[in-house]
Design an enzyme around this catalytic site. Sequence first.
Site, PDB file in Angstrom:
ATOM      1  N   CYS A  11       0.851  -1.181   0.000  1.00  0.00           N
ATOM      2  CA  CYS A  11       0.000   0.000   0.000  1.00  0.00           C
ATOM      3  C   CYS A  11       0.898   1.246   0.000  1.00  0.00           C
ATOM      4  CB  CYS A  11      -0.906   0.002   1.225  1.00  0.00           C
ATOM      5  SG  CYS A  11      -0.020  -0.217   2.765  1.00  0.00           S
ATOM      6  N   CYS A  14       2.864   1.995   3.112  1.00  0.00           N
ATOM      7  CA  CYS A  14       3.990   1.115   3.416  1.00  0.00           C
ATOM      8  C   CYS A  14       5.214   1.553   2.616  1.00  0.00           C
ATOM      9  CB  CYS A  14       3.640  -0.336   3.075  1.00  0.00           C
ATOM     10  SG  CYS A  14       2.028  -0.846   3.667  1.00  0.00           S
TER      11      CYS A  14
END
Lengths: 77, 328
Positions: A11, A14
């Site tokens: 994502c 991250c």
Amino acid sequence: MKQIKVLGSGCTKCVKTAELISEVVAELGVDAEVSKETSPEAIMGYGVMRTPAVVIDEHVVHSGSMPEKAQIVGWLS
Amino acid sequence: MLVIFSQFADWLVYQLLGLSPEQRLGEALHFFVEDTSKIFALLVVMIYVLALLRASLNVERVRDYLAGKHRTTGYLLGSAFGAVTPFCSCSSIPAFLGFTSAGIPLGITMAFLLTSPLINEVAVLLLLSILGWKFTLIYIAVGMLVGICAGALLDAIHAERWLQAFAAKALERGQQQDFQAGEAEVLSWQARHQFAKQETRDIFARVWKWVLIGVGLGAALHGFVPDGWVVAHLGQGQWWSVPLAVLLGVPLYSNVTGIVPVMESLLQHGLPIGTTLAFCMATVAASFPEFVLLKQVMQWRLLAAVLLILLTAFTLMGWLFNLIGPLL
């Protein structure tokens, strides 16, 4: 040398977390290797339920949000 | 109190821009301005206040609570927690595995995961302020019921045999061991404020575009679909309109916050309540990116079963509410 892993399945948060940590590592000149861990099985192995999470030398130090810069400095010193 | 947003739209659209409420463009633009300003203002206030209250509720605590609960109450609790726990769909895989490795049955975990996108506290407050308490209650009841039934059904057909091998093993290990709950942390008000600030920023960044798209669609429906067209063609709740609405809704995806203005517009146009709910819930609950993520822990058969159960549930629910809608 510190082994730093950012856990998360790709994502945006991250990716940003990994970038931020790499930046701080370079800034402080700490001897550390930053890598990303995206395998769900490995993430489960750390008992993490919210990503992004940060693992330093196999200890989970953070989970569920992008860490603040001050926090990262704290872990590295 | 909410009337100021209507007055603001009056002023901006009719006075400043000089459009007339009789014109299609004027009416559509008025709807757009009123709803975006109202929803954005409500969102910021509500996300902050609610985050302050539920700062200490997270998926880890829900897991600790659900582990070892009896199945019958488990589905209801799983679904209820799915509705109130702050949860980003980007964490759905680690959360799924966290539940699974604690030995929580697949059906309870799925009741949590399926209810989570359908109901959250922000959407509920938006529904309350825009569509009233009766519709809000119906929406919550239907959303939870779909999660509970889907979960129970998945366990009844032993769907856990279609998990990916490592997830199935984790579930088995979890069920043999006694689960050790973690320590709950105590939060200061300072920490709660930090969390709420962060949460407001995160959620707002995630949903603002859905609100714009949703309100834009609602406004387009409002201004450009001729009055009476919906009532004339779909107003009787023709039986085929419900499965059609569900099938149309599945490939579309919207955040639940964005779907509220669409529901408002559809209902005002005279689309029956069952068809409206079927379309909107299919849009919110089923999203292809989410299903692709779930493939990491589920085999195709399980994914197909989940999708089929959802489609059937939304269709049945739509028919039911079209039938009893006039009585409500």
